[in-house]
Motif scaffolding. Structure first.
Motif, PDB file in Angstrom:
ATOM      1  N   GLU A 202      30.447  62.147  33.445  1.00 32.90           N
ATOM      2  CA  GLU A 202      30.312  63.235  32.476  1.00 32.90           C
ATOM      3  C   GLU A 202      28.916  63.853  32.547  1.00 32.90           C
ATOM      4  OE1 GLU A 202      30.523  63.916  27.648  1.00 32.90           O
ATOM      5  OE2 GLU A 202      31.315  62.072  28.519  1.00 32.90           O
ATOM      6  N   ALA A 203      27.896  63.024  32.645  1.00 29.64           N
ATOM      7  CA  ALA A 203      26.535  63.541  32.766  1.00 29.64           C
ATOM      8  C   ALA A 203      26.365  64.294  34.086  1.00 29.64           C
ATOM      9  CB  ALA A 203      25.521  62.403  32.670  1.00 29.64           C
ATOM     10  N   HIS A 204      26.971  63.796  35.153  1.00 28.75           N
ATOM     11  CA  HIS A 204      26.880  64.456  36.461  1.00 28.75           C
ATOM     12  C   HIS A 204      27.590  65.807  36.441  1.00 28.75           C
ATOM     13  CE1 HIS A 204      26.642  64.940  40.778  1.00 28.75           C
ATOM     14  NE2 HIS A 204      27.946  65.096  40.821  1.00 28.75           N
ATOM     15  N   VAL A 205      28.756  65.873  35.821  1.00 28.86           N
ATOM     16  CA  VAL A 205      29.514  67.124  35.747  1.00 28.86           C
ATOM     17  C   VAL A 205      28.765  68.159  34.920  1.00 28.86           C
ATOM     18  CG1 VAL A 205      31.637  68.130  34.788  1.00 28.86           C
ATOM     19  CG2 VAL A 205      31.757  66.086  36.182  1.00 28.86           C
ATOM     20  N   HIS A 206      28.008  67.724  33.932  1.00 29.37           N
ATOM     21  CA  HIS A 206      27.238  68.635  33.090  1.00 29.37           C
ATOM     22  C   HIS A 206      25.959  69.109  33.773  1.00 29.37           C
ATOM     23  CE1 HIS A 206      29.450  68.599  29.256  1.00 29.37           C
ATOM     24  NE2 HIS A 206      29.945  67.493  29.777  1.00 29.37           N
ATOM     25  N   GLY A 207      25.760  68.750  35.035  1.00 28.16           N
ATOM     26  CA  GLY A 207      24.662  69.301  35.805  1.00 28.16           C
ATOM     27  C   GLY A 207      23.497  68.374  36.085  1.00 28.16           C
ATOM     28  N   ALA A 208      23.548  67.155  35.637  1.00 25.41           N
ATOM     29  CA  ALA A 208      22.445  66.231  35.908  1.00 25.41           C
ATOM     30  C   ALA A 208      22.497  65.771  37.362  1.00 25.41           C
ATOM     31  CB  ALA A 208      22.525  65.027  34.979  1.00 25.41           C
ATOM     32  N   ALA A 209      21.354  65.593  37.953  1.00 25.81           N
ATOM     33  CA  ALA A 209      21.272  65.036  39.304  1.00 25.81           C
ATOM     34  C   ALA A 209      21.745  63.579  39.241  1.00 25.81           C
ATOM     35  CB  ALA A 209      19.841  65.108  39.810  1.00 25.81           C
ATOM     36  N   PRO A 210      22.231  63.039  40.354  1.00 27.50           N
ATOM     37  CA  PRO A 210      22.784  61.674  40.310  1.00 27.50           C
ATOM     38  C   PRO A 210      21.879  60.617  39.681  1.00 27.50           C
ATOM     39  CG  PRO A 210      23.404  62.714  42.351  1.00 27.50           C
ATOM     40  CD  PRO A 210      22.472  63.666  41.660  1.00 27.50           C
TER      41      PRO A 210
ATOM     42  N   VAL B 137      31.449  54.308  34.122  1.00 26.46           N
ATOM     43  CA  VAL B 137      31.489  55.357  35.137  1.00 26.46           C
ATOM     44  C   VAL B 137      31.922  56.697  34.548  1.00 26.46           C
ATOM     45  CG1 VAL B 137      32.532  56.049  37.337  1.00 26.46           C
ATOM     46  CG2 VAL B 137      31.803  53.707  36.996  1.00 26.46           C
ATOM     47  N   SER B 138      32.793  56.695  33.556  1.00 29.97           N
ATOM     48  CA  SER B 138      33.195  57.979  32.981  1.00 29.97           C
ATOM     49  C   SER B 138      32.028  58.652  32.272  1.00 29.97           C
ATOM     50  CB  SER B 138      34.379  57.809  32.024  1.00 29.97           C
ATOM     51  OG  SER B 138      34.030  57.019  30.921  1.00 29.97           O
ATOM     52  N   ARG B 139      31.177  57.864  31.641  1.00 26.36           N
ATOM     53  CA  ARG B 139      30.000  58.443  30.975  1.00 26.36           C
ATOM     54  C   ARG B 139      28.988  58.949  32.006  1.00 26.36           C
ATOM     55  NH1 ARG B 139      28.608  61.232  26.739  1.00 26.36           N
ATOM     56  NH2 ARG B 139      26.739  60.494  25.738  1.00 26.36           N
ATOM     57  N   ILE B 140      28.835  58.232  33.116  1.00 22.82           N
ATOM     58  CA  ILE B 140      27.938  58.686  34.184  1.00 22.82           C
ATOM     59  C   ILE B 140      28.487  59.959  34.817  1.00 22.82           C
ATOM     60  CG2 ILE B 140      26.981  58.105  36.454  1.00 22.82           C
ATOM     61  CD1 ILE B 140      26.950  55.160  35.518  1.00 22.82           C
TER      62      ILE B 140
END
Length: 162
Positions: free
Chosen positions: A30-38, A25-28
């Motif tokens: 991190e990707a979400h915080v960097h602007g990726a859509a869910p 979940v932390s890696r997911i």
């Protein structure tokens, strides 16, 4: 069946499950915080974290399964339950169900009520504030070279030791 088996297995599996959950979940996030859509964050995070979770689960499976052939009659059911439990938890729950649920709920998976957000500390685990501060200052973050401490080990030259 050993009477302490359910308590022991649940305690160990819960600890391992939380490790796998944090990896995934932390890696997911991190990707979400960097602007990726869910959905893209789930794919990117799962792609990177699944290697770590798979390696950790296979190591723990091998450790627990190694006690099955030569263990005592009391140890065999515990080792078997832990080996099977690790596989089910890591591969079915952590690497299949959790990413699927996060993809289905979308942005709501990261929603936090404002009153709770104010009460919780703002942790910067990924170091995003450091990166933003460096970019704002225009530096690479290294700065001047710190002075070298002189200790007893640094006073001995390589020529003296030979």
């Amino acid at each position: 069946m050993v009477s302490i088996l359910p308590i022991l297995v649940m305690a160990v599996l819960f600890g391992l499950a939380m490790d796998y959950e944090v990896f995934m979940v932390s890696r997911i996030r991190e990707a979400h915080v960097h602007g990726a859509a869910p959905p893209e964050a789930v794919l990117a995070g799962s792609r990177h974290a699944s290697r770590v979770v798979t390696a950790a689960a296979l190591i723990m499976f091998a450790v627990f399964a190694s006690f099955i052939p030569g263990g005592s009659t009391m140890l065999k059911p515990i080792a078997f339950a832990l080996a099977v439990g690790v596989c089910i938890d890591a591969f079915l729950v952590r690497m299949t169900l959790v990413p699927a649920v996060l993809a289905l709920v979308g942005r709501a998976g990261w929603w936090l009520p404002k009153w709770l957000d104010r009460l919780l500390p703002d942790l910067d685990i990924e170091g995003e504030r450091l990166t933003a501060d460096r970019q704002k200052d225009g530096t690479d973050g290294h700065g001047p070279t710190p002075p070298v401490a002189v200790g007893a080990s640094s006073c001995i030259s390589p020529r003296r030791m030979s």
